[in-house]
Design a protein around this motif. Structure first.
Motif, PDB file in Angstrom:
ATOM      1  N   ALA A 105       0.839  -1.213   0.000  1.00 32.81           N
ATOM      2  CA  ALA A 105       0.000   0.000   0.000  1.00 32.81           C
ATOM      3  C   ALA A 105       0.868   1.255   0.000  1.00 32.81           C
ATOM      4  N   ILE A 106       1.955   1.221   0.775  1.00 33.88           N
ATOM      5  CA  ILE A 106       2.835   2.403   0.834  1.00 33.88           C
ATOM      6  C   ILE A 106       3.456   2.661  -0.532  1.00 33.88           C
ATOM      7  N   ILE A 107       3.953   1.598  -1.154  1.00 30.18           N
ATOM      8  CA  ILE A 107       4.612   1.758  -2.459  1.00 30.18           C
ATOM      9  C   ILE A 107       3.599   2.278  -3.488  1.00 30.18           C
ATOM     10  N   THR A 108       2.416   1.647  -3.504  1.00 29.90           N
ATOM     11  CA  THR A 108       1.391   2.062  -4.461  1.00 29.90           C
ATOM     12  C   THR A 108       1.005   3.518  -4.235  1.00 29.90           C
ATOM     13  N   ASP A 109       0.760   3.874  -2.972  1.00 28.76           N
ATOM     14  CA  ASP A 109       0.364   5.255  -2.664  1.00 28.76           C
ATOM     15  C   ASP A 109       1.455   6.248  -3.038  1.00 28.76           C
ATOM     16  N   ALA A 110       2.685   5.875  -2.704  1.00 32.00           N
ATOM     17  CA  ALA A 110       3.792   6.811  -2.961  1.00 32.00           C
ATOM     18  C   ALA A 110       3.939   7.071  -4.455  1.00 32.00           C
ATOM     19  N   LYS A 119      -3.138  14.890  -2.320  1.00 32.35           N
ATOM     20  CA  LYS A 119      -3.724  15.691  -1.248  1.00 32.35           C
ATOM     21  C   LYS A 119      -3.909  14.882   0.029  1.00 32.35           C
ATOM     22  N   THR A 120      -4.261  13.600  -0.134  1.00 36.63           N
ATOM     23  CA  THR A 120      -4.576  12.807   1.060  1.00 36.63           C
ATOM     24  C   THR A 120      -3.406  11.931   1.498  1.00 36.63           C
ATOM     25  N   LEU A 121      -2.277  12.107   0.846  1.00 33.60           N
ATOM     26  CA  LEU A 121      -1.170  11.179   1.108  1.00 33.60           C
ATOM     27  C   LEU A 121      -0.661  11.241   2.548  1.00 33.60           C
ATOM     28  N   GLN A 122      -0.562  12.416   3.122  1.00 32.06           N
ATOM     29  CA  GLN A 122       0.111  12.546   4.410  1.00 32.06           C
ATOM     30  C   GLN A 122      -0.532  11.666   5.490  1.00 32.06           C
ATOM     31  N   ASP A 123      -1.868  11.722   5.578  1.00 31.35           N
ATOM     32  CA  ASP A 123      -2.569  10.894   6.570  1.00 31.35           C
ATOM     33  C   ASP A 123      -2.331   9.420   6.291  1.00 31.35           C
ATOM     34  N   ALA A 124      -2.516   9.071   5.007  1.00 28.81           N
ATOM     35  CA  ALA A 124      -2.392   7.661   4.632  1.00 28.81           C
ATOM     36  C   ALA A 124      -0.979   7.165   4.911  1.00 28.81           C
ATOM     37  N   LYS A 125       0.001   8.026   4.663  1.00 29.24           N
ATOM     38  CA  LYS A 125       1.403   7.626   4.850  1.00 29.24           C
ATOM     39  C   LYS A 125       1.659   7.306   6.331  1.00 29.24           C
ATOM     40  N   ALA A 126       1.156   8.195   7.207  1.00 29.73           N
ATOM     41  CA  ALA A 126       1.370   7.976   8.636  1.00 29.73           C
ATOM     42  C   ALA A 126       0.719   6.667   9.069  1.00 29.73           C
ATOM     43  N   ASP A 127      -0.495   6.432   8.578  1.00 29.43           N
ATOM     44  CA  ASP A 127      -1.224   5.226   8.953  1.00 29.43           C
ATOM     45  C   ASP A 127      -0.510   3.971   8.432  1.00 29.43           C
ATOM     46  N   SER A 128      -0.094   4.020   7.161  1.00 30.04           N
ATOM     47  CA  SER A 128       0.561   2.851   6.571  1.00 30.04           C
ATOM     48  C   SER A 128       1.897   2.580   7.238  1.00 30.04           C
TER      49      SER A 128
END
Ligand SMILES: Nc1nc2c(ncn2[C@@H]2O[C@H](COP(=O)(O)OP(=O)(O)OP(=O)(O)O)[C@@H](O)[C@H]2O)c(=O)[nH]1
Length: 363
Positions: free
Chosen positions: A132-137, A279-288
């Motif tokens: 998920a982190i790789i995909t999101d990044a 835009k939503t990456l920061q929250d998702a990054k912290a969670d992942s």
């Protein structure tokens, strides 16, 4: 700077190839690589191999996880089997993914495509925090599509076909990225049957019934038959938003159509999807990152010996920053930098300047 406007110079599209073991991901990546090289002018892609356990990659990867994580050593140190080893190797690599992304972003300004080949065991990428982190990044940095590779000859039975489509649907739901179904191996089995089933669910239901028998001994529809009929209706909705192409990675048939699907249909959507994601990456990054560190904690708790040998403090880097305290691990672009790169040291063995280092790169 507003992250949604930060990529004006970039022109590359990322293609993440995902598929069941043996579906032909690596052969597909090899084929699209040679197709892009054969364009006039040639358009060599930037390729990342994320499978730590593969023994042979039939293309030259710019960034290869095997140059950074020694999968065999991870298995040994953490006392893991092959799949646990692949997952932990991917987790370790992901902690360095900001470096990888830096290289990708740099090259995204000059190449048309960035291609990611994922581990053979599909769930390791699609159901892990690191996947998920790789995909999101990647997807928040450059426009990204998922190419879901299907082993067409092994998908001709209606029940198998539906199971595969449900899996594809779950990946679409998890990644929320533009999605292309790639029916591979059409030299062995043309994919017309699949297109027919996707376009006309009644045909698919008829195929299901003829395969499974639609009624029980009392003439009532069987539970499985009703369930499958309901699911095929759900999939009907899935198909309406999905592109499907047939390719043969062996002969090159359909590869042009694949790129037409990527470029023609999706480019504006891709850019919108990327901007939204950024835009939503920061929250998702912290969670992942939190979940990733939990994954690593579980590995360490299961095997305290391996944890002792791990070079990182378990509490270190929870914020996901690359703050320089692990500067001796550098991801390299093989085409630009000295090879080999530096392995993540899971043994804590300190190297000396004059020590001869062997780099047992598989294959
Ligand atoms: N006939 C035919 N065989 C293919 C095609 N694409 C791949 N194969 C074969 O399918 C097998 C698996 O291909 P790979 O590319 O290794 O598949 P993969 O999904 O990367 O495999 P894992 O990483 O092990 O999961 C190999 O024997 C390939 O030669 C195709 O288009 N046609």
């Amino acid at each position: 700077m507003d992250p949604s406007t930060s990529t004006e110079k970039k022109k590359a599209i990322a293609i993440i190839t995902i598929g069941m073991a043996g579906a032909g991901k690596s052969t597909f990546v090899q084929r699209i690589n040679s197709y892009l090289h054969s364009q006039d002018p040639p358009s060599p892609p930037y390729i990342l191999n994320l499978d730590p356990a593969v023994t042979h990659v039939p293309f030259e990867a710019n960034i290869d996880i095997r140059d950074t994580v020694n999968y065999a050593e991870v298995m040994k140190q953490y006392n893991l089997g092959p799949n646990g080893g692949i997952l932990t190797a991917l987790n370790l690599f992901t902690t360095k993914f900001d470096q990888v992304l830096g290289l990708v972003e740099k090259r995204a300004e000059t190449v048309d495509y960035v291609i990611l080949d994922t581990p053979g065991q599909i769930e390791i990428f699609t159901w892990s925090a690191s996947g998920a982190i790789i995909t999101d990044a990647v997807a928040s940095s450059i426009p990204t599509v998922v190419a879901y590779i299907i082993d067409t000859p092994r998908t001709t039975a209606p029940a198998t076909f539906m199971s595969n489509m449900l899996y594809a649907c779950s990946i679409l739901y998890k990644t929320k990225l533009p999605f292309i179904l790639v029916f591979n191996k059409t030299d062995v089995q043309p994919h017309d049957f699949a297109l027919e089933w996707m376009q006309d669910f009644e045909q698919f239901q008829a195929a299901l019934a003829s395969h499974n028998g639609s009624t029980d001994s009392e003439g009532e529809p069987t539970y499985m038959n009703s369930l499958m009929n309901s699911m095929s209706l759900v999939l009907d909705e899935f198909y309406t938003n999905i592109k499907a192409v047939g390719v043969s990675s062996m002969t090159g048939d359909g590869i042009k159509e694949f790129f037409d699907a990527v470029e023609g249909e999706y480019l504006p959507d891709l850019e919108r999807a990327r901007a939204l994601r950024a835009k939503t990456l920061q929250d998702a990054k912290a969670d992942s990152m939190d979940r990733l560190m939990k994954d690593l904690d579980i590995d360490r708790a299961k095997n305290p010996q391996g944890a002792l040998a791990d070079r990182w403090d378990p509490n270190e880097d929870r914020d996901g920053d690359d703050d320089g305290d692990d500067g001796d691990i550098n991801i390299v672009d093989q085409n630009e930098d000295r090879w080999p790169s530096q392995y993540i040291d899971v043994t804590r063995a300190r190297r000396h300047e004059d020590e001869e280092i062997n780099w047992p790169r598989p294959g």
